[in-house]
Design a protein around this motif. Structure first.
Motif, mmCIF file in Angstrom:
data_model
loop_
_atom_site.group_PDB
_atom_site.id
_atom_site.type_symbol
_atom_site.label_atom_id
_atom_site.label_comp_id
_atom_site.label_asym_id
_atom_site.label_seq_id
_atom_site.Cartn_x
_atom_site.Cartn_y
_atom_site.Cartn_z
ATOM 1 N N VAL A 1 5.392 -41.651 -12.629
ATOM 2 C CA VAL A 1 5.394 -43.016 -13.125
ATOM 3 C C VAL A 1 6.484 -43.759 -12.373
ATOM 4 O O VAL A 1 7.601 -43.262 -12.245
ATOM 5 N N VAL A 2 6.139 -44.952 -11.849
ATOM 6 C CA VAL A 2 7.115 -45.770 -11.128
ATOM 7 C C VAL A 2 7.026 -47.213 -11.610
ATOM 8 O O VAL A 2 6.008 -47.632 -12.159
ATOM 9 N N ASP A 3 8.112 -47.955 -11.370
ATOM 10 C CA ASP A 3 8.104 -49.379 -11.682
ATOM 11 C C ASP A 3 7.476 -50.151 -10.524
ATOM 12 O O ASP A 3 7.013 -49.554 -9.550
ATOM 13 N N ALA A 4 7.489 -51.465 -10.601
ATOM 14 C CA ALA A 4 6.849 -52.294 -9.573
ATOM 15 C C ALA A 4 7.516 -52.171 -8.210
ATOM 16 O O ALA A 4 6.911 -52.472 -7.191
ATOM 17 N N GLN A 5 8.759 -51.683 -8.182
ATOM 18 C CA GLN A 5 9.449 -51.484 -6.914
ATOM 19 C C GLN A 5 9.226 -50.083 -6.350
ATOM 20 O O GLN A 5 9.728 -49.755 -5.285
ATOM 21 N N GLY A 6 8.505 -49.238 -7.082
ATOM 22 C CA GLY A 6 8.212 -47.890 -6.604
ATOM 23 C C GLY A 6 9.293 -46.879 -6.923
ATOM 24 O O GLY A 6 9.396 -45.851 -6.254
ATOM 25 N N VAL A 7 10.084 -47.130 -7.954
ATOM 26 C CA VAL A 7 11.173 -46.231 -8.344
ATOM 27 C C VAL A 7 10.866 -45.660 -9.722
ATOM 28 O O VAL A 7 10.550 -46.408 -10.651
ATOM 29 N N SER A 8 10.962 -44.341 -9.850
ATOM 30 C CA SER A 8 10.673 -43.720 -11.138
ATOM 31 C C SER A 8 11.840 -43.911 -12.096
ATOM 32 O O SER A 8 13.000 -43.865 -11.686
ATOM 33 N N PRO A 9 11.549 -44.124 -13.378
ATOM 34 C CA PRO A 9 12.624 -44.246 -14.361
ATOM 35 C C PRO A 9 13.280 -42.898 -14.651
ATOM 36 O O PRO A 9 14.430 -42.848 -15.063
ATOM 37 N N ARG A 10 12.561 -41.813 -14.441
ATOM 38 C CA ARG A 10 13.118 -40.474 -14.672
ATOM 39 C C ARG A 10 14.085 -40.136 -13.551
ATOM 40 O O ARG A 10 13.848 -40.452 -12.389
ATOM 41 N N LYS A 11 15.170 -39.484 -13.926
ATOM 42 C CA LYS A 11 16.222 -39.185 -12.950
ATOM 43 C C LYS A 11 16.580 -37.702 -12.983
ATOM 44 O O LYS A 11 16.389 -37.028 -13.985
ATOM 45 N N THR A 12 17.109 -37.231 -11.857
ATOM 46 C CA THR A 12 17.602 -35.867 -11.766
ATOM 47 C C THR A 12 18.957 -35.791 -12.473
ATOM 48 O O THR A 12 19.527 -36.818 -12.860
ATOM 49 N N SER A 13 19.499 -34.597 -12.605
ATOM 50 C CA SER A 13 20.769 -34.427 -13.313
ATOM 51 C C SER A 13 21.921 -35.153 -12.625
ATOM 52 O O SER A 13 22.915 -35.476 -13.260
ATOM 53 N N ASP A 14 21.782 -35.445 -11.337
ATOM 54 C CA ASP A 14 22.843 -36.190 -10.642
ATOM 55 C C ASP A 14 22.582 -37.694 -10.617
ATOM 56 O O ASP A 14 23.253 -38.451 -9.920
ATOM 57 N N GLY A 15 21.594 -38.172 -11.408
ATOM 58 C CA GLY A 15 21.359 -39.592 -11.573
ATOM 59 C C GLY A 15 20.427 -40.238 -10.562
ATOM 60 O O GLY A 15 20.223 -41.448 -10.586
ATOM 61 N N GLN A 16 19.833 -39.457 -9.666
ATOM 62 C CA GLN A 16 18.926 -39.988 -8.658
ATOM 63 C C GLN A 16 17.494 -40.057 -9.233
ATOM 64 O O GLN A 16 17.070 -39.136 -9.917
ATOM 65 N N PRO A 17 16.752 -41.125 -8.930
ATOM 66 C CA PRO A 17 15.358 -41.181 -9.387
ATOM 67 C C PRO A 17 14.550 -40.017 -8.829
ATOM 68 O O PRO A 17 14.765 -39.619 -7.690
ATOM 69 N N HIS A 18 13.627 -39.482 -9.624
ATOM 70 C CA HIS A 18 12.759 -38.399 -9.143
ATOM 71 C C HIS A 18 11.983 -38.840 -7.916
ATOM 72 O O HIS A 18 11.863 -38.092 -6.956
ATOM 73 N N LEU A 19 11.446 -40.068 -7.963
ATOM 74 C CA LEU A 19 10.580 -40.559 -6.899
ATOM 75 C C LEU A 19 11.010 -41.960 -6.496
ATOM 76 O O LEU A 19 11.264 -42.810 -7.348
ATOM 77 N N VAL A 20 11.099 -42.181 -5.189
ATOM 78 C CA VAL A 20 11.366 -43.511 -4.643
ATOM 79 C C VAL A 20 10.381 -43.733 -3.501
ATOM 80 O O VAL A 20 10.391 -42.979 -2.517
ATOM 81 N N LEU A 21 9.542 -44.739 -3.639
ATOM 82 C CA LEU A 21 8.605 -45.095 -2.567
ATOM 83 C C LEU A 21 9.256 -46.163 -1.707
ATOM 84 O O LEU A 21 9.822 -47.122 -2.235
ATOM 85 N N THR A 22 9.169 -45.997 -0.397
ATOM 86 C CA THR A 22 9.792 -46.979 0.504
ATOM 87 C C THR A 22 8.759 -47.641 1.391
ATOM 88 O O THR A 22 7.654 -47.203 1.504
#
Length: 145
Positions: free
Chosen positions: A124-145
């Protein structure tokens, strides 16, 4: 990836209607009674639209979209990837449910003791292609560029 970038993404119609309700309540508290329709028009003007119908149409159009067959690239769990969109669905909240198939499998485990290679994911991603779910170090699971 199919994109239509807007400098300021218009929020969903539900968010805009909530803004109008809050504006109406604030104005009523100050002694100015307005109809809900009038406050919808005011919110539309604040967003730079001609009227509520125009703004409502802008809110319904996604700022960015994905369709099956689109080529995508980005980062998943810190790994760079390229792939294709197998399925895409826009929810009412403006979030996208995507199924991605990577060109090359990605190891989704960081442990040196074992691996788990993935070629396809659901995310699941937002309109910018970034997932709201994050890894334990705070990075989004998925980032579309």
């Amino acid at each position: 990836m199919t994109t239509q970038n807007h400098p300021t993404a218009v929020p969903s119609a539900d968010v805009l209607k909530s803004q109008a309700k809050r504006l109406r309540a604030d104005l009523a508290a100050q002694g100015t009674a307005l109809s809900h329709a009038a406050t919808l028009e005011m919110v539309a003007h604040q967003w730079g639209a001609r009227d509520w119908n125009t703004l409502s149409a802008q809110a319904a159009a996604p700022a960015q979209g994905w369709t099956p067959g689109d080529r995508v690239q980005g980062r998943y769990l810190g790994h760079r990837f390229t792939g294709v969109v197998k399925a895409a669905r826009l929810s009412g909240s403006g979030m996208w449910s995507l199924t991605l198939r990577f060109d090359t499998a990605i190891d989704v485990v960081t442990s040196p003791l074992f691996s788990n290679m993935r070629r396809q994911i659901n995310a699941v991603v937002d309109a910018q292609g970034v997932s709201p779910r994050k890894t334990s170090d705070g990075q989004p699971h998925l980032v579309l560029t």
